[in-house]
Enzyme design. Structure first.
Site, short mmCIF file in Angstrom:
data_model
loop_
_atom_site.label_atom_id
_atom_site.label_comp_id
_atom_site.label_asym_id
_atom_site.label_seq_id
_atom_site.Cartn_x
_atom_site.Cartn_y
_atom_site.Cartn_z
N THR A 189 64.38 10.19 -16.18
CA THR A 189 63.16 10.74 -15.62
C THR A 189 62.74 11.93 -16.46
O THR A 189 63.57 12.52 -17.16
CB THR A 189 63.37 11.20 -14.17
OG1 THR A 189 62.20 11.84 -13.72
CG2 THR A 189 64.55 12.15 -14.03
N GLU A 333 65.83 11.17 -8.82
CA GLU A 333 67.09 11.83 -8.45
C GLU A 333 67.53 11.48 -7.03
O GLU A 333 68.65 11.78 -6.63
CB GLU A 333 66.94 13.36 -8.58
CG GLU A 333 66.74 13.85 -10.01
CD GLU A 333 65.30 13.84 -10.48
OE1 GLU A 333 64.49 13.06 -9.93
OE2 GLU A 333 64.97 14.60 -11.41
N LYS A 436 51.49 13.75 -13.31
CA LYS A 436 51.84 12.36 -13.01
C LYS A 436 50.58 11.52 -12.97
O LYS A 436 49.78 11.62 -12.05
CB LYS A 436 52.60 12.26 -11.70
CG LYS A 436 53.40 10.98 -11.65
CD LYS A 436 54.38 10.97 -10.53
CE LYS A 436 55.41 9.88 -10.76
NZ LYS A 436 56.25 9.66 -9.60
P1 AMP Z 1 59.82 10.06 -10.13
O1 AMP Z 1 61.11 10.74 -10.35
O2 AMP Z 1 59.16 9.63 -11.40
O3 AMP Z 1 59.95 8.94 -9.16
O4 AMP Z 1 58.81 11.10 -9.52
C1 AMP Z 1 59.09 11.81 -8.34
C2 AMP Z 1 57.97 12.74 -8.03
O5 AMP Z 1 56.76 12.00 -7.82
C3 AMP Z 1 58.17 13.54 -6.79
O6 AMP Z 1 59.00 14.66 -7.00
C4 AMP Z 1 56.72 13.92 -6.47
O7 AMP Z 1 56.28 14.99 -7.26
C5 AMP Z 1 55.96 12.67 -6.87
N1 AMP Z 1 55.79 11.78 -5.71
C6 AMP Z 1 56.53 10.71 -5.36
N2 AMP Z 1 56.07 10.14 -4.24
C7 AMP Z 1 55.00 10.86 -3.83
C8 AMP Z 1 54.10 10.80 -2.72
N3 AMP Z 1 54.16 9.85 -1.80
N4 AMP Z 1 53.14 11.76 -2.64
C9 AMP Z 1 53.03 12.73 -3.58
N5 AMP Z 1 53.85 12.84 -4.64
C10 AMP Z 1 54.82 11.93 -4.78
#
Ligand code: AMP
Length: 546
Positions: A189, A333, A436
């Site tokens: 990640t 994580e 993101k």
């Molecule tokens: P990843 O490790 O790439 O899966 O990204 C995780 C991050 O994505 C989280 O720490 C959030 O910042 C963002 N994220 C994941 N799900 C959501 C959600 N439902 N709403 C807003 N942000 C999210």
């Protein structure tokens, strides 16, 4: 005194053995370039055993990492079970990353064998050229022998067709049992800053997580469901859904590389999908198509949406089409799902709606808190804090890196949010400086470093600006050196070849000076507050872009 119950290590291979034995005729449907492919769970388990034999023949030993650059198909499912089931570690690599990052990941994981889709052949050639000589021994293309692509790789690297590998084996393989804390999968990640970081799951964490996902107030998959994970298997194990599906005997409908709205809608209808999952930008694409052709869904009932915040308008639009959205939150994580927004009883309609739109409540097996300093904030729906996690499927740290939890064992997520009295969490901000876009991370630091390499730039900051389609897009804010000039276009052109095309900022804002805190650090929070709506505002006719 110990109890008198049978004890077995929790093994990922047990999922596919269970599916083959008790849900033998449930199927995996894959949308491949050559058409729709179908096979049962019974066939899948046999093919996974053959693949496990082939891995041994390729010299893969317990604990070795094996890379995949693959779409969601039956073959990727086989790789998940064969690699982890044979005690090796499946290192799923995101093909959308820049080749330099892919090479970094493969080098860091020390993968000796790479399984890749045929359409990634040019990417594989590029990546291999960046790897330390001698690291990679074998590249297996996920195709039949006759479809093996022509690819120019250094001598010493064997190139093999996946189906030829399997054909050479008889499937006479017994799944080994070993310590359930053994590593099973390695996903990288963007973490918070810098290079990608590896999160190393275990057989135990994956089993507990997959079982929790099947609780009724989580995703609650059933044998009568047909699940389409549109979230890629190269991103956090597709939220554990392929694992949860095999446990529940749910058929899997795999979209392969066909992730546009029209292809997904067709597959949902043709294959009678009842449950789907993915990031909002994918479902916005499907929604646009459904609206364009004036269609509805005949079988789709539920949809898990996460990775970025689910827009309220999208939630309502799907409800109107008879599809219930479950909003989910988590991170690589945390394997990743930690919270889901399913309804509770005994609340007024306005609260119920707020809760459904929030990131949801925590699953049993992990816990969540929001802190300010070292104090937990109250669950009053108002006070925000830094969200921290702990539990059976939360990382203690990153692969080959010192531990990342707080001294009392909580993992800092980098997300900021508030809790309501029922424990529903609403994310309000992100303290990590990442952007993101459409479910893919963009490093603000990389964008800033590139801008700083331009001779006209004195200081640069890249922030996430809200975007109607991609949720967030990068915007660059720069201060020029005295007397220097550069145009927006020149600066954006400067990114060509330095980052993936989709990571180039959408816009540049020129300012006299960037804001700094007391320690001289850039105040990104201030910039986010000031410019988060920049792209939305700039797109409104007549509105001036800051
Ligand atoms: P990843 O490790 O790439 O899966 O990204 C995780 C991050 O994505 C989280 O720490 C959030 O910042 C963002 N994220 C994941 N799900 C959501 C959600 N439902 N709403 C807003 N942000 C999210």
């Amino acid at each position: 005194m110990l109890g008198l119950m049978q004890y077995e290590q929790l093994m990922i291979s047990d999922f596919i053995v269970h599916a083959a034995r008790h849900h033998a005729r449930a199927e995996i449907v894959s949308h491949l370039a050559e058409g729709i492919h179908r096979q049962t769970y019974r066939d899948t388990e046999l093919r996974a055993r053959k693949l496990a034999q082939a891995l041994t023949r390729l010299g893969v030993k317990p604990g070795d990492r094996v890379a995949t650059l693959a779409w969601n198909t039956h073959r990727h499912v086989e790789l998940y079970f064969a690699i982890s089931g044979s005690a090796a570690v499946v290192n799923t690599v995101n093909p959308r990353l820049a080749p330099g990052d892919i090479a970094y990941i493969i080098g860091h994981a020390e993968d000796h064998v790479l399984f890749a889709e045929v359409d990634f052949a040019p990417l594989v050639a590029d990546v291999v050229g960046r790897l330390p000589a001698g690291l990679l021994r074998t590249v297996v293309f996920l195709c039949a022998a006759h479809a093996l692509p022509q690819v120019d790789l250094p001598s010493g690297i064997d190139v093999v067709a996946y189906e030829a590998l399997l054909e050479a084996e008889d499937g006479d393989y017994g799944w080994p049992r070993f310590d359930e804390r053994s590593a099973s999968a390695l996903c990288y990640t963007s973490g918070t800053t810098g290079r990608p970081k590896g999160v190393l799951y275990t057989h135990r964490s994956t089993t507990l997580k997959a079982m929790a996902m099947n609780a009724a107030d989580a995703c609650g998959l059933r044998a009568v469901d047909r699940l389409m994970p549109a979230v890629p298997m190269f991103h956090v194990n597709a939220w554990s859904l392929p694992y949860a599906a095999t446990i529940a005997g749910t058929s899997l409908v795999m979209p392969g590389r066909f992730l546009d709205g029209e292809s997904l809608y067709r597959l949902i209808e043709d294959e009678r999908v009842t449950f789907a999952s993915g990031v909002p930008s994918v479902w916005l694409g499907v929604l646009a198509h459904v609206r364009k052709i004036g269609a509805r869904f005949s079988t789709l009932q539920r949809m898990a949406v996460g990775g970025s915040a689910c827009p309220e308008s999208m939630f309502d639009a799907y409800e109107a089409l008879g599809v219930n959205i479950i909003h989910a939150w988590g991170m690589t994580e945390s394997s990743p799902v930690a919270t889901l927004s399913n309804p509770v009883s005994g609340v007024d309609p306005a609260t119920a709606r707020r809760q459904r739109l929030s990131q949801g409540r925590v699953l049993f097996g992990v816990d969540l808190r929001a802190t300010r300093g070292s104090t937990e904030v109250p669950w009053d729906g108002e006070t925000s804090g830094d969200i921290e996690l702990r539990g059976h499927w939360v990382a203690t740290g990153y692969y080959k890196t010192p531990p990342g939890t707080t001294p009392d064992g909580w993992f800092p997520t980098g997300d900021v949010g508030v809790f309501d009295a029922n424990g529903f969490v609403l994310l309000t901000d992100r303290s990590k400086d990442l952007i993101k876009s459409g479910g893919e991370w963009i490093s603000s630091i990389d964008l800033e470093n590139i801008a700083m390499g331009h001779p006209a730039i004195a200081e640069a900051a890249a922030i996430a600006a809200k975007h109607p389609k991609w949720d967030e897009r990068p915007v660059l804010i720069v201060a020029l050196k005295p007397g220097a000039t550069v145009t927006r276009e020149e600066l954006l052109d400067f990114y060509a070849g330095k980052v993936a095309r989709w990571a180039v900022p959408d816009d540049v804002i020129f300012v006299d000076e960037l804001p700094h805190g007391a320690t001289g650090k850039l105040l990104k929070s201030e910039l986010r507050a000031r410019y988060a709506d920049h792209l939305v505002r700039a797109k409104t006719p007549g509105a001036s872009p800051d």
